[in-house]
Motif scaffolding. Sequence first.
Motif, mmCIF file in Angstrom:
data_model
loop_
_atom_site.group_PDB
_atom_site.id
_atom_site.type_symbol
_atom_site.label_atom_id
_atom_site.label_comp_id
_atom_site.label_asym_id
_atom_site.label_seq_id
_atom_site.Cartn_x
_atom_site.Cartn_y
_atom_site.Cartn_z
ATOM 1 N N THR A 124 -8.242 1.224 1.814
ATOM 2 C CA THR A 124 -7.326 1.915 0.898
ATOM 3 C C THR A 124 -7.813 1.775 -0.537
ATOM 4 O OG1 THR A 124 -5.464 1.465 2.379
ATOM 5 C CG2 THR A 124 -4.931 2.111 0.122
ATOM 6 N N ASN A 125 -8.323 0.600 -0.880
ATOM 7 C CA ASN A 125 -8.828 0.378 -2.233
ATOM 8 C C ASN A 125 -10.044 1.263 -2.520
ATOM 9 O OD1 ASN A 125 -8.612 -1.071 -4.747
ATOM 10 N ND2 ASN A 125 -10.459 -2.194 -4.172
ATOM 11 N N TYR A 126 -10.864 1.501 -1.503
ATOM 12 C CA TYR A 126 -12.019 2.399 -1.674
ATOM 13 C C TYR A 126 -11.548 3.793 -2.071
ATOM 14 C CZ TYR A 126 -15.728 5.655 -0.425
ATOM 15 O OH TYR A 126 -16.636 6.681 -0.456
ATOM 16 N N PHE A 127 -10.555 4.298 -1.381
ATOM 17 C CA PHE A 127 -10.087 5.654 -1.655
ATOM 18 C C PHE A 127 -9.207 5.735 -2.908
ATOM 19 C CE2 PHE A 127 -10.881 6.086 2.989
ATOM 20 C CZ PHE A 127 -11.773 7.150 2.929
ATOM 21 N N SER B 201 -2.125 -5.798 -2.536
ATOM 22 C CA SER B 201 -2.183 -5.771 -1.076
ATOM 23 C C SER B 201 -3.369 -6.584 -0.559
ATOM 24 C CB SER B 201 -2.284 -4.326 -0.583
ATOM 25 O OG SER B 201 -2.537 -4.269 0.797
ATOM 26 N N ILE B 202 -4.516 -6.454 -1.225
ATOM 27 C CA ILE B 202 -5.708 -7.208 -0.832
ATOM 28 C C ILE B 202 -5.467 -8.705 -1.006
ATOM 29 C CG2 ILE B 202 -8.117 -7.697 -1.405
ATOM 30 C CD1 ILE B 202 -8.438 -4.752 -2.127
ATOM 31 N N ARG C 19 0.824 -1.210 0.000
ATOM 32 C CA ARG C 19 0.000 0.000 0.000
ATOM 33 C C ARG C 19 0.855 1.257 0.000
ATOM 34 N NH1 ARG C 19 -2.823 -2.523 4.384
ATOM 35 N NH2 ARG C 19 -2.455 -0.700 5.718
ATOM 36 N N PHE C 20 2.174 1.079 0.172
ATOM 37 C CA PHE C 20 3.103 2.212 0.159
ATOM 38 C C PHE C 20 4.080 1.995 -0.984
ATOM 39 C CE2 PHE C 20 1.631 1.766 4.488
ATOM 40 C CZ PHE C 20 1.351 3.066 4.854
ATOM 41 N N GLY D 248 -8.974 -5.398 6.307
ATOM 42 C CA GLY D 248 -9.876 -4.242 6.369
ATOM 43 C C GLY D 248 -9.203 -2.979 5.882
ATOM 44 N N ASN D 249 -7.950 -2.777 6.295
ATOM 45 C CA ASN D 249 -7.204 -1.594 5.850
ATOM 46 C C ASN D 249 -6.965 -1.625 4.345
ATOM 47 O OD1 ASN D 249 -7.073 -0.687 8.463
ATOM 48 N ND2 ASN D 249 -4.975 -1.351 8.827
#
Length: 387
Positions: free
Chosen positions: A178-181, A151-152, A136-137, A173-174
Amino acid sequence: MESIAETLNQLESYMQSLQSFQSNRDTSSTLPLSKQIIDLVDSVPNSDQLSKSAKAKLSYYKGKALVITENYEKSAEDLLSKSLKLDPSNWEAWSTLGEIFYYKKDYPQAKRCFEGSLEQSGPKKDALRKLSIIYRFTTPNEDHKESVLKSIDIAKQALSLDFTDSESWYVLGNAHLTNYFTNSPTYEELEKSLKSYSQSTKYSVGPNPDLHFNKALALNAAEIFDEAFVELEIAHNLDPLLDTMVKSAEFLKKLQNVQEMIQKKCNMKKKNINALIKGIPSSMKNPDNFQLCSLEGLQIGANVKKMLSMKVLGYSNIEFPPVFVGCDCKGVFFAVSIYNYPKQSQISLGCTVFINEPIFMKINTNGVEYDCVQVRDPNNLMVQNSR
């Protein structure tokens, strides 16, 4: 040699206890035990004369403990690097070194270490979780959207090893949040995130303030505001250093902005509103047998086979999801939230909008009250941009 063997056995026992404390987020126990480990390693005489294997273990044990006591200082990095030169097969050393690089925001090096850990150990949920976080980074040269999807996938791999692991559910969940945003601003993605956070709470063996903070972000985006404020309060009680009060004030200010726009009717004069609503259809022939209605014709929740007609008259400062303010054919003002609406598409002020099967909500939280319509599927939205 018997003495060093006993010391190594004692250190190994300490390390197992340390890992247990960390898994349970028992910070009050990890620090004193880490200091014990450091003191025991330092007490070993003539350590430079020990076998290669023994020196590798001692360097790892002290490096791991220093990560906790000195907050990722370079001395820990040096010891772990030394340990891996002596024994590259130590997957735990790879993983701990990856934590240091992650803390330093050297994400490519952290990724290399976590992948190195998995190469040596095979699938391990701890290393997979950390690798999921790293994806995610990304660096500027990497595709962030693709990395978030990766990442998912990795978080799901970690979870598949233990479906009762709270930390794995939290990381998943994180990843969904992150995927939503980043990729998919859908209501379904928020639901996946919230389900993961609920499962994490269900299996939790210790408090996790970050879980409550991130869950609040997901609840806020899903417009479940009362619960979002509760989660922020829980996070604050667990960790007063988190920016919960700032975030709570930010949430409330944006809601107050929407309420004010509705109350002030987007600062429009009555005669202009009356002229506009004449252009809002109150009846029409519909081939799909939808019933055209105003806001008062809606019930709380989903409204099957109903179509709401309205004019868009203002943009709020809420971006996820984008929230507009408008009025129906009777001049009633309300908010509209649109999930997964294409960024390249624009809804012009003054345009007429038709919403199939609108989801009607009454927002009432922290002194803020207004009516809201959610559009969870942009295919249910039809826009006529001509005034």
